[in-house]
Design an enzyme around this catalytic site. Structure first.
Site, mmCIF file in Angstrom:
data_model
loop_
_atom_site.group_PDB
_atom_site.id
_atom_site.type_symbol
_atom_site.label_atom_id
_atom_site.label_comp_id
_atom_site.label_asym_id
_atom_site.label_seq_id
_atom_site.Cartn_x
_atom_site.Cartn_y
_atom_site.Cartn_z
ATOM 1 N N SER A 51 55.015 6.673 71.671
ATOM 2 C CA SER A 51 55.643 6.512 70.149
ATOM 3 C C SER A 51 55.977 7.889 70.018
ATOM 4 C CB SER A 51 54.631 5.795 69.315
ATOM 5 O OG SER A 51 53.620 6.458 69.102
ATOM 6 N N ASN A 138 43.773 4.689 64.665
ATOM 7 C CA ASN A 138 44.042 3.452 63.531
ATOM 8 C C ASN A 138 44.086 3.845 62.197
ATOM 9 O OD1 ASN A 138 43.998 2.219 65.750
ATOM 10 N ND2 ASN A 138 42.363 0.796 65.563
ATOM 11 N N THR A 183 83.291 -13.200 35.799
ATOM 12 C CA THR A 183 82.356 -14.371 36.498
ATOM 13 C C THR A 183 83.215 -15.074 37.504
ATOM 14 O OG1 THR A 183 82.762 -16.104 34.959
ATOM 15 C CG2 THR A 183 80.882 -14.470 34.491
ATOM 16 N N HIS A 184 82.546 -15.450 38.648
ATOM 17 C CA HIS A 184 82.928 -16.292 39.620
ATOM 18 C C HIS A 184 84.484 -15.569 40.219
ATOM 19 C CE1 HIS A 184 80.791 -19.878 38.339
ATOM 20 N NE2 HIS A 184 80.887 -19.204 37.148
ATOM 21 N N SER A 305 94.854 6.582 57.836
ATOM 22 C CA SER A 305 94.904 5.355 58.751
ATOM 23 C C SER A 305 95.741 6.169 59.857
ATOM 24 C CB SER A 305 95.830 4.245 58.301
ATOM 25 O OG SER A 305 96.454 3.883 59.566
ATOM 26 N N LYS A 311 98.343 4.961 53.922
ATOM 27 C CA LYS A 311 96.962 4.408 53.462
ATOM 28 C C LYS A 311 96.047 5.489 53.064
ATOM 29 C CE LYS A 311 95.658 0.624 54.673
ATOM 30 N NZ LYS A 311 94.932 -0.195 55.269
ATOM 31 N N ASN A 313 91.890 4.974 52.681
ATOM 32 C CA ASN A 313 91.056 3.810 52.748
ATOM 33 C C ASN A 313 89.708 4.250 52.051
ATOM 34 O OD1 ASN A 313 93.077 2.138 54.179
ATOM 35 N ND2 ASN A 313 92.395 3.093 56.207
ATOM 36 N N GLU A 318 83.097 1.252 52.030
ATOM 37 C CA GLU A 318 82.997 0.081 52.935
ATOM 38 C C GLU A 318 81.635 0.331 53.917
ATOM 39 O OE1 GLU A 318 87.385 -1.340 54.142
ATOM 40 O OE2 GLU A 318 86.717 0.724 54.681
ATOM 41 N N GLN A 350 52.348 -0.154 65.960
ATOM 42 C CA GLN A 350 53.342 1.077 66.464
ATOM 43 C C GLN A 350 54.834 0.755 66.203
ATOM 44 O OE1 GLN A 350 52.030 3.357 69.733
ATOM 45 N NE2 GLN A 350 54.085 2.882 70.598
ATOM 46 N N LYS A 353 57.348 2.216 62.457
ATOM 47 C CA LYS A 353 57.779 3.320 62.028
ATOM 48 C C LYS A 353 59.253 3.498 62.098
ATOM 49 C CE LYS A 353 53.498 5.025 62.476
ATOM 50 N NZ LYS A 353 53.302 3.786 63.509
HETATM 51 N N1 ARG Z 1 50.412 5.261 68.503
HETATM 52 C C1 ARG Z 1 49.691 4.346 67.571
HETATM 53 C C2 ARG Z 1 50.445 3.587 66.510
HETATM 54 O O1 ARG Z 1 51.499 4.305 66.274
HETATM 55 C C3 ARG Z 1 48.367 5.174 67.296
HETATM 56 C C4 ARG Z 1 47.249 4.251 67.049
HETATM 57 C C5 ARG Z 1 46.824 3.576 68.419
HETATM 58 N N2 ARG Z 1 45.692 2.978 68.253
HETATM 59 C C6 ARG Z 1 45.238 2.507 69.406
HETATM 60 N N3 ARG Z 1 43.958 1.741 69.212
HETATM 61 N N4 ARG Z 1 45.840 2.518 70.434
HETATM 62 O O2 ARG Z 1 50.152 2.705 66.004
#
Ligand code: ARG
Length: 492
Positions: A51, A138, A183-184, A305, A311, A313, A318, A350, A353
């Site tokens: 990760s 964790n 409205t509408h 364009s 044009k 735009n 958008e 994981q 993110k």
């Molecule tokens: N890379 C993991 C995450 O972002 C970190 C936590 C990993 N914990 C584990 N027990 N493997 O979730």
């Protein structure tokens, strides 16, 4: 919230030791495989499970969290003062290396937490191995993410104030412009342009309140929950919370590592902002067409364009509308990601993110453009005024005029309906019908009826709190001006 260059990511064992912070020690020892494992990790598994390519963005909060954790460990006597200082110095040096692009991230160490810890141990030796006392990745990842989100919320909040300020800044100039309200998508009643601008301010104000509310649930210390059950080491979580500025301490260790509701909530807050902006985008795209011709967008925010020379735009609008889709998609990803996960930590988490980072980057980019675009657009006053008498925008006010005279609403509705039909047949606005015609349909009409007809009269006849009545809108503008000044004073 800068992320270091991706080119700094090493993914081959051969280049592992090219970074100044990487030692020659086998990654297997500092990874989580010591003891039980007799085989190394399959290369394909490393590539699949890493990760670091995503969570390296957490480097600053990870280091901040680690320093606070080490401080607390010193306070309770697990680390000596000297050990704490070595760890702190090492972590600060790693941060410098990352910020100066001298740090080599390595997928063999999977994530930001282990990359930094490995570099620390390589730099200061065995004492670095004490940092991970009484914590697990964790609770570490939750802490990092909470710190990061707290900052992200504050940044988006600031941008929302800028956008509100852009709308409020138009209100005096546009106060005398009356627009058809819809409205509408059908012409409904006349409204003051500033009343529309303040409608957006209200929406973004609720978005801000939602962010503040969400922030209070984000601002909780998870660290100390360890893997899921807590720890037998006599830590002091109040100290860690104090060092990191968390308002509260999570009361259940299993809850800490198992939940990402704070991530989803933030993703939803960003989504709601995007939805509001998509309304603005859609509205102004329509307004800028020749068919509406209500607004001229700043040319610097439009594109031409390649084939149609005439044009101009509205691409920025958008894309603001279009990028809402990925923000909604990210929320959906997070919803599905967390559905049905058993307690406590599961590696699925994981994946939380990337969607939130993307939603943050997208909404921030959108907000950066939205404020100057709102400031720079110009209402096409003549074009708007030239067609204001279309669509019988004053019909509702005429009905209310009768109601005030004692006519039941249903009857008044029918009377005005007949008048509108008559006016439509003649292709004139209501104000152009002679009094005689009014009398024929309802004999209670007198010459006063003309005092509510026409869009200006209709707007001026408004009375209720929160309406488009000029004095009401003026009051709201004053309120918003004071509020924005106050916000900027506090943000400074
Ligand atoms: N890379 C993991 C995450 O972002 C970190 C936590 C990993 N914990 C584990 N027990 N493997 O979730």
């Amino acid at each position: 919230m800068t992320s270091p260059q991706k080119s700094n990511l090493s993914s081959s064992a051969g280049s592992r030791s090219t970074g100044s912070s990487n030692s020659d020690s086998s990654p297997q020892e500092t990874k989580t495989r010591g003891g039980v494992f007799t085989e190394g990790t399959d290369r394909r598994v490393e590539l699949f499970t890493e990760s670091i390519s995503i969570d390296r963005r957490l480097y600053a909060v990870d280091i901040r969290g680690s320093i606070a954790h080490a401080q607390m460990l010193r306070d309770v006597g697990v680390l000596s003062e000297e050990e704490f200082h070595q760890i702190e110095e090492g972590l600060l040096e790693i941060r410098r290396q990352i910020e100066e692009n001298r740090f080599v991230f390595n997928i063999e160490y999977e994530d930001i937490h282990m990359n930094i810890e490995h570099a620390l141990i390589a730099m200061i030796g065995d004492v670095g191995g004490k940092l991970h006392t009484a914590r697990s990745r964790n609770d570490q990842v939750v802490t990092d993410f909470r710190l990061w989100i707290r900052e992200a919320i504050d940044r988006i909040d600031r941008r929302l104030v800028d956008l509100q300020a852009a709308f409020v800044g138009r209100c005096d100039d546009d106060f005398d412009v009356i627009l058809p309200g819809y409205t509408h998508m059908q012409r409904a009643q006349p409204v003051i342009a500033s009343h529309i601008w303040l409608a957006y301010c209200e929406k973004f104000e609720r978005d801000r309140q939602r962010l503040h509310d969400c922030r209070s649930r984000v601002n909780v210390l998870g660290l100390g929950a360890a893997a899921l059950a807590g720890t037998s080491i006599p830590i002091d979580r109040t100290k860690t919370a104090e060092y990191l500025g968390f308002e509260r301490i999570a009361a259940n260790s299993i809850d800490v590592s198992s939940d990402r509701d704070f991530v989803l909530e933030t993703a939803f807050c960003f989504t709601e902002i995007a939805l509001h902006l998509s309304t603005l985008a859609e509205e102004w795209i329509l307004w800028s067409t020749s068919e509406f011709n209500f607004i001229r967008l700043p040319q610097a925010f439009c594109t031409g364009s390649s084939i149609m020379p005439q044009k101009v735009n509205p691409d920025v609008l958008e894309l603001i509308r279009g990028k809402t889709a990925r923000i909604i998609g990210n929320l959906q990803t997070l919803l599905v990601l967390t559905k049905g996960l058993p307690l406590a930590y599961n590696r699925d988490l994981q994946e939380d993110k990337q969607p939130l980072f993307d939603s943050f980057d997208t909404i921030e980019a959108v907000l950066i453009l939205a404020a100057p675009l709102v400031e720079g657009a110009v209402l096409n006053r003549e074009s708007i005024a030239g067609r204001l008498d279309r669509g019988y925008l004053d019909a509702t006010i005429l009905m209310e005029y009768l109601i005030v005279k004692g006519v039941p609403q249903r009857t008044a509705h029918a009377i005005v309906g007949r008048l509108v039909r008559l006016a439509m047949e003649r292709d004139v606005p209501l104000a152009k019908l002679p009094l005689k015609e009014f009398h024929e349909i309802y004999e209670g009409f007198d010459y006063n009826v003309f005092s509510v007809l026409g869009t200006t009269n209709a707007v001026n006849a408004m009375k209720s709190y929160g309406s488009t009545a000029p004095n009401q809108v003026r009051m709201q503008i004053d309120h918003w001006k004071k509020k924005i000044d106050q916000e900027y004073r506090e943000l400074r």
